[in-house]
Write an enzyme that holds these catalytic residues in place. Structure first.
Site, short mmCIF file in Angstrom:
data_model
loop_
_atom_site.label_atom_id
_atom_site.label_comp_id
_atom_site.label_asym_id
_atom_site.label_seq_id
_atom_site.Cartn_x
_atom_site.Cartn_y
_atom_site.Cartn_z
N TYR A 141 0.83 -1.21 0.00
CA TYR A 141 0.00 0.00 0.00
C TYR A 141 0.86 1.27 0.00
O TYR A 141 0.44 2.30 -0.48
CB TYR A 141 -0.92 0.04 1.23
N LYS A 190 3.69 -15.28 4.32
CA LYS A 190 3.86 -16.12 3.13
C LYS A 190 5.38 -16.35 3.01
O LYS A 190 6.01 -16.03 2.00
CB LYS A 190 3.27 -15.38 1.91
N ASP A 222 -2.34 -18.61 2.86
CA ASP A 222 -3.33 -19.38 2.09
C ASP A 222 -4.00 -20.43 2.98
O ASP A 222 -5.21 -20.63 2.94
CB ASP A 222 -2.71 -20.01 0.83
N ASP A 246 -5.91 -7.04 5.42
CA ASP A 246 -7.05 -6.44 4.73
C ASP A 246 -8.00 -7.56 4.27
O ASP A 246 -9.22 -7.52 4.51
CB ASP A 246 -6.52 -5.65 3.52
N ASP A 250 -11.63 -9.03 6.32
CA ASP A 250 -12.93 -8.98 5.63
C ASP A 250 -13.57 -10.37 5.59
O ASP A 250 -14.79 -10.51 5.75
CB ASP A 250 -12.79 -8.41 4.21
#
Ligand code: NAD
Length: 356
Positions: A141, A190, A222, A246, A250
């Site tokens: 970001y 990751k 994952d 993020d 959600d």
């Protein structure tokens, strides 16, 4: 001693309605706390031609915490100056202004609303609350971005960057939070592919030695996405980077069953807090007295607990909301779970009745 002052920024859409009801609770559980009202978003633009005007910045800088509503207008009006760039110029600018680097987003399953969750009851049975801690100021970001053409082919790049300092700061906050909530921490990355994740894992592992009471587990993102849906009860606190946080937060917000119930809190290095519902301004619900005020009320409870050290007042709000749900009162977004329909004001009347 001077009265604690909180900056209250209702914003747009359902923001002012749910904020008005939430302030009734504040007056009941902490009458000495002074709410100072400020404009932000489209509401600020109308008066100041700016989404985050200097007057609002001054008010925030003179407060002990910020209670934020939501900003933004109807999608079909996005071209109007009042709404163009509204979110970026207001809530993102506000987060940057405060330097809030960690976002707490609790996904709490209320027993009375289990039927609303898309997951089967047996998967939720042992699940109380999953707290996602998302780093807010690093990752793709904020890294360099560019789109360019090479040999006739368009190429786009978003650079993900994390410094050891950023991760260390995040890790200490995550361990302290986990230590206060039963001692289980799952760090999500990751690390099998990304350098930023390998540094993340290395730092979390090193910081773990300072917190012997916390059990640290590492999980690949994952796998975590799958586990959140298969078996959410295994998680207590999840700490992760900006992009993964993020997406995972959600996904976790679907567990309780309605966006209208999800509060959040963000903190900077000095512990200053910004509290806001996870959802947006829901323009289609505006002015109808139908929005669920729970997310705003639970954000206030987080503010009272973390910024004003008022755990009893926070618990009073949380317990009164739970009692209201147990009695069957439901705003329209919760009606799929059955019960008696109430509006935003009616729900608040019931919460006020159930305060100790
Ligand atoms: P939204 O979160 O406003 O709404 C998504 C869905 O959730 C809608 O069906 C809405 O009715 C429902 N919902 C949200 N809050 C609810 C509540 N309290 N009670 C009952 N139902 C609720 O997202 P959107 O529709 O994508 O965006 C609408 C506007 O909000 C846009 O202008 C967007 O930019 C803005 N937005 C602001 C924020 C913020 O202020 N932090 C966050 C997200 C979106």
């Amino acid at each position: 001693m001077s009265r604690p002052r909180i900056a209250v920024l209702p914003g747009d859409g359902i923001g002012p309605e749910v904020m008005q009801q939430t302030l009734r609770l504040l007056a009941a559980v902490a009458p000495d706390v002074e709410p100072i009202m400020g404009l932000i978003g489209g509401a600020a633009y109308v008066k100041h031609q700016a989404h985050f005007p200097a007057a609002t910045r001054d008010l925030i800088d003179d407060s002990d915490a910020v209670l934020f509503g939501s900003v933004g207008g109807p999608i079909e009006q996005a071209h109007l100056p009042q709404w163009r760039g509204c979110e970026v110029n207001s809530i993102l600018a506000l987060r940057q202004h405060l330097g809030v680097f960690i976002n707490h987003r609790p996904a709490r399953i209320f027993p009375a609303l289990r039927a609303l969750s898309p997951l089967k009851n047996e998967r939720l049975e042992a699940c109380g609350e999953v707290l996602i801690l998302r780093e807010l100021l690093g990752d793709v970001y904020f890294g360099k971005k560019r789109t360019f053409k090479e040999n006739g082919c368009m190429i786009a790049e978003d650079v993900a960057t994390y410094t050891e300092h950023q991760i260390t700061q995040m890790a200490h906050q995550a361990f302290q939070t986990a230590a206060a909530r039963g001692g289980q921490l799952c760090s999500v990355d990751k690390a099998n592919v990304l350098d930023t994740s390998r540094l993340w894992r290395q730092v979390f592992t090193a910081v773990a030695t300072d917190y012997p009471t916390v059990q640290l587990q590492h999980m690949l993102v994952d796998n975590c996405a799958m586990q959140l849906i298969l078996n959410p009860a295994q998680f207590s606190v999840i700490a992760t980077s900006n992009l993964f946080g993020d997406i995972l937060s959600d996904a976790a917000s679907a567990l309780p069953g309605s966006l209208g119930m999800m509060p959040s809190a963000s903190f900077n290095a000095t512990g200053f807090g910004l509290y806001e519902p996870a959802g947006g301004s829901a323009p289609e619900l505006t002015g109808k007295d139908v929005a669920n005020p729970m997310a705003q009320m639970l954000s206030l409870a987080m503010l009272l607990r973390h910024s004003l050290d008022r755990p009893a007042a926070a618990a009073a709000i949380e317990q009164a909301i739970e009692a209201t749900l147990d009695q069957g009162h439901r705003t329209p977004d919760l009606m799929a779970a059955g019960g008696q329909p109430v509006g935003t004001t009616g729900f608040t009347d019931q919460v006020l009745r159930h305060l100790p």
